[in-house]
Design a protein around this motif. Structure first.
Motif, mmCIF file in Angstrom:
data_model
loop_
_atom_site.group_PDB
_atom_site.id
_atom_site.type_symbol
_atom_site.label_atom_id
_atom_site.label_comp_id
_atom_site.label_asym_id
_atom_site.label_seq_id
_atom_site.Cartn_x
_atom_site.Cartn_y
_atom_site.Cartn_z
ATOM 1 N N ASP A 251 39.901 47.076 46.475
ATOM 2 C CA ASP A 251 41.074 46.690 46.349
ATOM 3 C C ASP A 251 40.955 45.029 46.113
ATOM 4 O O ASP A 251 42.137 44.774 45.512
ATOM 5 C CB ASP A 251 41.654 46.704 47.930
ATOM 6 C CG ASP A 251 42.024 48.236 48.162
ATOM 7 O OD1 ASP A 251 42.124 48.972 47.444
ATOM 8 O OD2 ASP A 251 42.034 48.673 49.370
ATOM 9 N N LEU A 252 39.939 44.493 46.293
ATOM 10 C CA LEU A 252 39.896 43.050 45.927
ATOM 11 C C LEU A 252 38.930 42.821 44.756
ATOM 12 O O LEU A 252 38.370 41.676 44.515
ATOM 13 C CB LEU A 252 39.380 42.467 47.080
ATOM 14 C CG LEU A 252 39.899 42.586 48.578
ATOM 15 C CD1 LEU A 252 39.304 42.037 49.618
ATOM 16 C CD2 LEU A 252 41.330 42.243 48.324
ATOM 17 N N ALA A 253 38.761 43.796 43.837
ATOM 18 C CA ALA A 253 37.758 43.560 42.921
ATOM 19 C C ALA A 253 38.363 42.528 41.836
ATOM 20 O O ALA A 253 37.557 41.948 40.975
ATOM 21 C CB ALA A 253 37.286 45.172 42.211
ATOM 22 N N GLY A 254 39.562 42.626 41.654
ATOM 23 C CA GLY A 254 40.512 41.718 40.812
ATOM 24 C C GLY A 254 40.713 40.496 41.234
ATOM 25 O O GLY A 254 41.140 39.451 40.431
ATOM 26 N N ASP A 255 40.047 40.157 42.477
ATOM 27 C CA ASP A 255 40.336 38.663 42.992
ATOM 28 C C ASP A 255 39.059 37.866 42.840
ATOM 29 O O ASP A 255 38.153 38.162 42.474
ATOM 30 C CB ASP A 255 40.777 38.777 44.405
ATOM 31 C CG ASP A 255 41.797 39.328 44.950
ATOM 32 O OD1 ASP A 255 42.948 38.548 44.855
ATOM 33 O OD2 ASP A 255 42.023 40.769 45.122
ATOM 34 N N ARG A 256 39.453 36.473 42.976
ATOM 35 C CA ARG A 256 38.193 35.748 42.947
ATOM 36 C C ARG A 256 37.585 35.368 44.262
ATOM 37 O O ARG A 256 38.320 35.309 45.280
ATOM 38 C CB ARG A 256 38.532 34.187 42.272
ATOM 39 C CG ARG A 256 37.344 33.316 42.479
ATOM 40 C CD ARG A 256 38.058 31.984 42.050
ATOM 41 N NE ARG A 256 38.305 31.777 40.517
ATOM 42 C CZ ARG A 256 38.620 30.830 39.930
ATOM 43 N NH1 ARG A 256 39.045 29.639 40.654
ATOM 44 N NH2 ARG A 256 38.770 30.711 38.690
ATOM 45 N N ALA B 238 29.713 48.722 46.265
ATOM 46 C CA ALA B 238 31.065 49.081 45.952
ATOM 47 C C ALA B 238 31.386 49.280 44.460
ATOM 48 O O ALA B 238 32.355 49.891 43.982
ATOM 49 C CB ALA B 238 31.973 47.919 46.325
ATOM 50 N N GLY B 239 30.662 49.227 43.664
ATOM 51 C CA GLY B 239 30.609 49.347 42.314
ATOM 52 C C GLY B 239 31.653 48.370 41.443
ATOM 53 O O GLY B 239 32.444 48.829 40.782
ATOM 54 N N VAL B 240 31.763 47.097 42.186
ATOM 55 C CA VAL B 240 32.462 46.074 41.583
ATOM 56 C C VAL B 240 31.898 44.722 41.099
ATOM 57 O O VAL B 240 30.802 44.610 41.777
ATOM 58 C CB VAL B 240 33.745 45.761 42.577
ATOM 59 C CG1 VAL B 240 34.402 46.946 42.906
ATOM 60 C CG2 VAL B 240 33.185 44.953 43.965
ATOM 61 N N ALA B 241 32.135 43.943 40.131
ATOM 62 C CA ALA B 241 31.868 42.870 39.985
ATOM 63 C C ALA B 241 33.033 41.804 39.644
ATOM 64 O O ALA B 241 33.134 41.377 38.504
ATOM 65 C CB ALA B 241 31.001 42.959 38.342
ATOM 66 N N PRO B 242 33.396 41.212 40.721
ATOM 67 C CA PRO B 242 34.396 40.290 40.674
ATOM 68 C C PRO B 242 34.021 38.902 40.354
ATOM 69 O O PRO B 242 32.786 38.565 40.369
ATOM 70 C CB PRO B 242 34.888 40.475 42.231
ATOM 71 C CG PRO B 242 34.034 40.692 43.004
ATOM 72 C CD PRO B 242 33.021 41.528 42.238
ATOM 73 N N ASP B 243 35.087 38.039 40.195
ATOM 74 C CA ASP B 243 34.814 36.732 39.554
ATOM 75 C C ASP B 243 34.204 36.070 41.211
ATOM 76 O O ASP B 243 35.059 36.373 42.087
ATOM 77 C CB ASP B 243 36.056 36.057 39.022
ATOM 78 C CG ASP B 243 35.673 34.727 38.787
ATOM 79 O OD1 ASP B 243 34.496 34.235 38.414
ATOM 80 O OD2 ASP B 243 36.621 33.902 38.496
ATOM 81 N N VAL B 244 33.197 35.174 40.924
ATOM 82 C CA VAL B 244 32.634 34.662 42.229
ATOM 83 C C VAL B 244 32.670 33.184 41.873
ATOM 84 O O VAL B 244 32.096 32.461 40.893
ATOM 85 C CB VAL B 244 31.176 35.208 42.610
ATOM 86 C CG1 VAL B 244 30.619 34.188 43.640
ATOM 87 C CG2 VAL B 244 31.495 36.662 42.707
ATOM 88 N N LEU B 245 33.051 32.258 42.934
ATOM 89 C CA LEU B 245 33.205 30.799 42.982
ATOM 90 C C LEU B 245 32.073 30.365 43.913
ATOM 91 O O LEU B 245 32.395 30.979 45.223
ATOM 92 C CB LEU B 245 34.415 30.446 42.977
ATOM 93 C CG LEU B 245 34.822 28.860 43.092
ATOM 94 C CD1 LEU B 245 34.298 28.080 41.903
ATOM 95 C CD2 LEU B 245 36.219 28.405 43.484
ATOM 96 N N HIS B 246 31.427 29.600 43.825
ATOM 97 C CA HIS B 246 30.327 29.376 44.866
ATOM 98 C C HIS B 246 30.761 27.835 45.418
ATOM 99 O O HIS B 246 31.336 26.575 44.623
ATOM 100 C CB HIS B 246 28.978 29.014 44.444
ATOM 101 C CG HIS B 246 28.110 30.215 43.963
ATOM 102 N ND1 HIS B 246 27.989 31.357 44.748
ATOM 103 C CD2 HIS B 246 27.721 30.630 42.766
ATOM 104 C CE1 HIS B 246 27.441 32.271 44.234
ATOM 105 N NE2 HIS B 246 27.226 31.869 42.877
ATOM 106 N N GLY B 247 30.916 27.774 46.591
ATOM 107 C CA GLY B 247 31.315 26.553 47.304
ATOM 108 C C GLY B 247 31.299 26.662 48.989
ATOM 109 O O GLY B 247 30.859 27.689 49.177
ATOM 110 N N ASP B 248 31.393 25.543 49.825
ATOM 111 C CA ASP B 248 31.498 25.603 51.194
ATOM 112 C C ASP B 248 32.613 26.345 51.548
ATOM 113 O O ASP B 248 33.706 26.450 51.062
ATOM 114 C CB ASP B 248 31.350 24.102 51.568
ATOM 115 C CG ASP B 248 32.811 23.478 51.378
ATOM 116 O OD1 ASP B 248 33.454 23.636 52.382
ATOM 117 O OD2 ASP B 248 32.726 22.828 50.428
#
Length: 308
Positions: free
Chosen positions: A151-156, A177-187
């Motif tokens: 459900d959150l695959a389209g979220d960052r 889960a077979g998803v590859a969402p946009d990922v942002l690295h940070g604290d």
């Protein structure tokens, strides 16, 4: 330095116009000196504490909502704690082994074993604590009591890679889960702010509290979990600090609405229940290849002292 070199019988550093670098003898001396320096610091801290008449407990911890209640209970028991926070559980465990901390409360991401020094004693607070998700209060998924990762695959997603094992665990969750969402690295402090304005979603501890601008939901199937551990070199410190930590954790769990519902519905029959009778024992890391997310990554090994 010259006097030390004369005493040891050799040069410790090569001195050039551009600076100094250690000789092989120098590297040997440095490797042996570091634990001695740590022990000296520990001695000074303990001596100062004894001189002021108050027993101090040097506490290390990764982030936890149980921490405030734990410190409050330790003070109530007459053990004045000093606190060292770090995102790295491995760093805190090494500090306990080096004598810089008395106890450390850390979490171990499932599938990514911590590097546990052999001289440490451990007690398990939670064999498996499920990780939840924090998302904007107006997110469509908040209509559900349980959220699918899909459900959150389209979220960052915002993830803190400096937390030991965190990115590896989340990446496995995405892959399963077979998803590859946009990922942002940070604290995670920044992550909470971004979640509140609708810019991201993030994993969170189940004891996290909802806010008017941010919701907390369980991930269906509990695909991401951690093990909660208390580590010490001495049984006295371990057993003295554990009951207060257990009480504080139960308090934090009761105060978190989503986690309380999870425990009432699913926790009673499964492993993620606050432990009450775990033996004092060392834990031997066992690295298993292709370990499923649902299986613990370490096994218990009871010993009389240290690792078997």
């Amino acid at each position: 330095m010259r006097r030390i070199e004369q005493e040891l019988g050799g040069a410790l550093f090569l001195r050039t116009r551009t600076g100094c670098r250690p000789t092989p003898l120098g590297r040997l001396v440095l490797s042996r000196a570091r634990p001695l320096v740590a022990e000296m610091r520990s001695l000074v801290t303990e001596a100062r504490s004894a001189a002021t008449g108050g027993p101090r407990l040097r506490v290390g911890s990764t982030a936890s909502r149980a921490l405030a209640g734990w410190l409050r209970r330790l003070r109530g028991d007459g053990r004045e704690p000093t606190l060292r926070m770090d995102v790295s559980a491995n760093t805190l465990l090494r500090m306990v082994a080096d004598g810089q901390l008395d106890v450390a409360f850390v979490h171990e991401v499932e599938g990514t074993p911590l590097h546990i020094p052999g001289e440490l004693r451990l007690r398990v607070l939670m064999e498996r604590e499920p990780q939840f998700v924090s998302l904007p209060a107006d997110h469509p998924a908040t209509a559900k009591t349980e959220v699918e990762v899909y459900d959150l695959a389209g979220d960052r997603w915002m993830i803190d890679p400096s937390v030991d094992g965190e990115w590896d665990g989340v990446r496995r969750m995405f892959r399963d889960a077979g998803v590859a969402p946009d990922v942002l690295h940070g604290d995670y402090h920044t992550a909470a702010a971004l979640v509140a304005i609708g810019e991201a979603v993030t994993v969170c501890q189940p004891t996290a509290l909802p806010r008017p601008d941010m919701a907390v939901r369980r991930l269906r199937g509990d695909p991401l979990g951690v093990r909660l551990l208390l580590a010490a070199r001495a049984d006295a410190d371990l057993n003295g600090a554990f009951p207060a930590l257990e009480e504080a954790y139960r308090e934090a769990a009761r105060n978190a609405p989503e986690y309380r519902k999870w425990l009432e519905r699913d926790g009673a029959g499964g492993p993620p229940v606050p432990a009450t009778a775990q033996p004092t024992a060392a834990v031997e890391p066992v690295v298993e290849t292709q370990t499923p997310m649902s299986q613990p990554s370490l096994r218990h090994t009871a010993t009389t002292a240290g690792r078997t």
